[in-house]
Design a protein around this motif. Structure first.
Motif, PDB file in Angstrom:
ATOM      1  N   PRO A   1       0.795  -0.963   0.016  1.00  0.00           N
ATOM      2  CA  PRO A   1       0.120   0.126   0.008  1.00  0.00           C
ATOM      3  C   PRO A   1       1.305   1.205  -0.538  1.00  0.00           C
ATOM      4  O   PRO A   1       1.779   1.548   0.437  1.00  0.00           O
ATOM      5  CB  PRO A   1      -0.969  -0.478   1.081  1.00  0.00           C
ATOM      6  N   GLU A   2       0.007   2.367  -0.010  1.00  0.00           N
ATOM      7  CA  GLU A   2       0.636   3.441  -1.069  1.00  0.00           C
ATOM      8  C   GLU A   2       0.491   5.233   0.161  1.00  0.00           C
ATOM      9  O   GLU A   2      -0.601   4.656   0.487  1.00  0.00           O
ATOM     10  CB  GLU A   2       0.818   4.074  -2.332  1.00  0.00           C
ATOM     11  N   ASN A   3       1.072   6.030   0.575  1.00  0.00           N
ATOM     12  CA  ASN A   3       0.817   7.222   1.564  1.00  0.00           C
ATOM     13  C   ASN A   3      -0.162   6.798   2.789  1.00  0.00           C
ATOM     14  O   ASN A   3      -1.068   6.450   3.050  1.00  0.00           O
ATOM     15  CB  ASN A   3      -0.491   7.564   1.015  1.00  0.00           C
ATOM     16  N   ILE A   4       0.749   5.756   3.322  1.00  0.00           N
ATOM     17  CA  ILE A   4       0.256   5.101   4.611  1.00  0.00           C
ATOM     18  C   ILE A   4      -0.500   6.410   5.864  1.00  0.00           C
ATOM     19  O   ILE A   4       1.398   7.445   5.940  1.00  0.00           O
ATOM     20  CB  ILE A   4       0.801   4.483   5.290  1.00  0.00           C
TER      21      ILE A   4
ATOM     22  N   TRP B   1      -4.774   4.052   3.993  1.00  0.00           N
ATOM     23  CA  TRP B   1      -3.318   3.808   2.728  1.00  0.00           C
ATOM     24  C   TRP B   1      -4.080   3.399   1.105  1.00  0.00           C
ATOM     25  O   TRP B   1      -5.522   3.946   1.369  1.00  0.00           O
ATOM     26  CB  TRP B   1      -2.884   2.680   3.334  1.00  0.00           C
ATOM     27  N   GLU B   2      -3.475   3.775   0.643  1.00  0.00           N
ATOM     28  CA  GLU B   2      -3.552   3.846  -0.909  1.00  0.00           C
ATOM     29  C   GLU B   2      -3.722   2.695  -1.945  1.00  0.00           C
ATOM     30  O   GLU B   2      -2.527   1.752  -1.562  1.00  0.00           O
ATOM     31  CB  GLU B   2      -3.451   4.462  -2.245  1.00  0.00           C
TER      32      GLU B   2
ATOM     33  N   ILE C   1       7.807   1.594   8.810  1.00  0.00           N
ATOM     34  CA  ILE C   1       7.467   1.426   9.896  1.00  0.00           C
ATOM     35  C   ILE C   1       6.488   2.651  10.625  1.00  0.00           C
ATOM     36  O   ILE C   1       7.918   3.001  10.354  1.00  0.00           O
ATOM     37  CB  ILE C   1       8.297   0.207  10.713  1.00  0.00           C
ATOM     38  N   ILE C   2       5.826   2.818  10.888  1.00  0.00           N
ATOM     39  CA  ILE C   2       5.453   4.073  11.255  1.00  0.00           C
ATOM     40  C   ILE C   2       5.110   4.297  12.614  1.00  0.00           C
ATOM     41  O   ILE C   2       4.961   3.063  13.073  1.00  0.00           O
ATOM     42  CB  ILE C   2       3.925   4.450  10.425  1.00  0.00           C
ATOM     43  N   SER C   3       6.011   5.024  13.059  1.00  0.00           N
ATOM     44  CA  SER C   3       5.469   5.539  14.759  1.00  0.00           C
ATOM     45  C   SER C   3       3.678   6.275  15.122  1.00  0.00           C
ATOM     46  O   SER C   3       3.682   7.096  14.425  1.00  0.00           O
ATOM     47  CB  SER C   3       6.142   6.557  15.240  1.00  0.00           C
ATOM     48  N   PHE C   4       3.166   6.112  16.247  1.00  0.00           N
ATOM     49  CA  PHE C   4       2.203   6.773  15.801  1.00  0.00           C
ATOM     50  C   PHE C   4       2.099   7.075  17.856  1.00  0.00           C
ATOM     51  O   PHE C   4       0.733   8.185  17.711  1.00  0.00           O
ATOM     52  CB  PHE C   4       1.050   6.108  15.812  1.00  0.00           C
TER      53      PHE C   4
END
Length: 496
Positions: free
Chosen positions: A407-410, A424-425, A491-494
């Motif tokens: 997926p893109e643009n998460i 996501w896209e 990997i995204i930090s939230f």
């Protein structure tokens, strides 16, 4: 990556749980259940449409809530249809009358319900049986195959057709026209229903084949004696019969995958391959090993309904023999959970739980329960303990389907302190699913069920899920229709 390497990944365990000696549930594990026509149709004696629908809906909901991932839904029993067919008449269990249109379509209903809950639905077909009962079927439109083609029936050594009994009467697997008929039937289902697989039972000669000489029908005998076309390798009679079943499987697999390469084709086999009096290879000329060896089946579900302590057919020993016989395809052992609902040992539910744990200890890629009714009273417990986390169906990279696309643009936001919303896209087809992993730091293990928190529905581009106070990071992976997984996203930090 080679197929063997990909398959090895499906049976790796992320960690050993320290409590109770239980092995952590794998991220890649088939959790399937056979759901028969008798179960959903006989849930009410009135044949009430709404009651049957309620039963189907209830079973699928319970399976989804318990983190199962495959329903094997029976649509053909014995030359009858539990779906809209122009080839065979409606099954009598839907209305109480053979050939009567019930006014609705069980397969269509079950497919939509299963997909709405993220489950795969495989249409389960009893292959060669064409009637069951002491009296012949009545005339219907379309006509029962038993009446339409009496020349195709299994015959004994004297050429006499199988007698009518309370068990199945079958078409002969040695007749090419029978193969063509069944392939046409299966292709009709694939073309009109959004199913994920076709599951075949009774790919074999009938019980009593050795004693009765099944099937010495005139067509089979003529082909066997024809050294130019019917038996060019001069096989002995039993080997020739096995080869007829082999040829059927090869032709069916090729025909289905020419129509839809993403369809999974599977088969239920006799629990013992060639050991004991009741086995597939010698008693009914069934060689499931050969089907897997030639790559003409995606998984086998041997019906190993014996307990682990059985003196002749112990569950784990037979399961391990079958796994060796499936080469680069899968073995999902069939458990006789229907036998383990009594208070008398070893026939208690603990035997089913023990089989699950033993198979996990031996790194089996999945299993099948027989049947849905046997899990009544245990769904919640399984979902809370043994199947507490979701699982992917093991990947089938040999299926010719589009590779998964990340997926893109998460983006991730937190509506409150214990919930995250991900968007996501989705740049690929509607059937791509996504694994969502959450961890207590930037290290995410895609083979850890502690990190896999959700498997989305196909085509999703948003998700919401609860998180723990210690959770800080998230990543996604994509899954195609063959359950082949992409690498992890960034990997995204939230929590800043």
């Amino acid at each position: 990556m080679k197929v063997k390497q990909l398959m090895l990944l499906t049976v790796l365990f992320a960690l050993m749980a320290s409590c109770g000696g239980r092995i952590e549930a794998p991220v890649k594990e088939a959790r399937a259940v056979w759901y028969s026509r008798f179960e959903y149709c006989n849930s009410t004696k009135t044949h009430d449409q709404d009651s049957i629908k309620l039963h189907i809906s209830s079973v699928i909901d319970k399976a989804a809530d318990a983190n199962f991932n495959i329903i094997l839904f029976q649509v053909r029993g014995n030359g009858d249809a539990y779906y809209t067919s122009d080839i065979e008449p409606w099954g009598e269990h839907l209305t109480g009358e053979f050939g009567k249109d019930p006014g609705w379509d069980p397969l269509e209903y079950a497919v939509k319900k299963a997909h709405s809950r993220g489950l795969e639905l495989h249409a389960w077909i009893n292959t060669f049986p064409v009637w069951r009962g002491t009296e012949p079927p009545k005339e219907t439109n379309p006509l029962s195959p038993y009446l339409a083609h009496p020349e195709w029936l299994v015959c004994d050594t004297s050429g006499t057709p199988q007698p009518l009994t309370n068990h199945y009467v079958s078409f002969s697997p040695g007749i090419p026209q029978v193969h063509d008929y069944l392939i046409t039937l299966a292709k009709d289902i694939v073309s009109r229903y959004d199913i994920d697989g076709i599951h075949f039972d009774y790919i074999r000669y009938p019980e009593g084949s050795i004693d009765n000489g099944y099937s010495h029908d005139s067509i089979s005998v003529s082909l066997f004696q024809d050294s130019e076309k019917g038996n060019p390798y001069n096989l002995e009679w039993e080997d020739w019969q096995r080869e007829q079943l082999n040829q059927f499987v090869y032709k069916m697999y090729n025909a289905i995958h020419e129509m839809d390469p993403a369809i999974k084709m599977s088969a239920a086999t006799i629990g013992s391959y060639d050991v004991g009096g009741w086995n597939g290879y010698h008693a009914v000329f069934q060689d499931g090993r050969r089907w897997a060896e030639m790559g003409k089946v995606d998984f086998l579900a041997p019906m190993i309904y014996w307990e682990r302590t059985h003196p002749i057919q112990p569950f784990m020993k037979r399961s391990e023999e079958w796994r060796k016989n499936t080469f680069e395809r899968y073995c999902f052992p069939g458990m006789g959970s229907y036998r383990y609902n009594t208070d008398e040992k070893p026939h208690t539910w603990d035997e089913t739980l023990g089989q699950i744990r033993d198979m996990r200890a031996k790194e089996f890629p999945g299993f099948v329960f027989f049947d849905a009714g046997s899990i009544e009273g245990h769904w919640s417990d399984l979902g809370f303990k043994e199947f507490a986390t979701p699982a992917n169906i093991p990947p089938m990279p040999w299926l010719n389907v589009q590779e998964p696309v990340l997926p893109e643009n998460i983006t991730v936001d937190m509506p409150d302190h214990n919930k995250i919303r991900i968007q996501w896209e989705n740049t690929t087809d509607q059937w791509q699913r996504y694994n969502i992993f959450v961890a207590e730091g930037p290290e995410i293990d895609s083979l850890s069920s502690h990190h896999l928190r959700m498997v989305t529905l196909p085509g999703a581009n948003t998700a919401e899920l609860k998180v723990r106070n210690q959770d800080t990071h998230i990543a996604l992976s994509a899954l195609n229709k063959a359950w082949v997984e992409s690498p992890l996203s960034r990997i995204i930090s939230f929590r800043e």
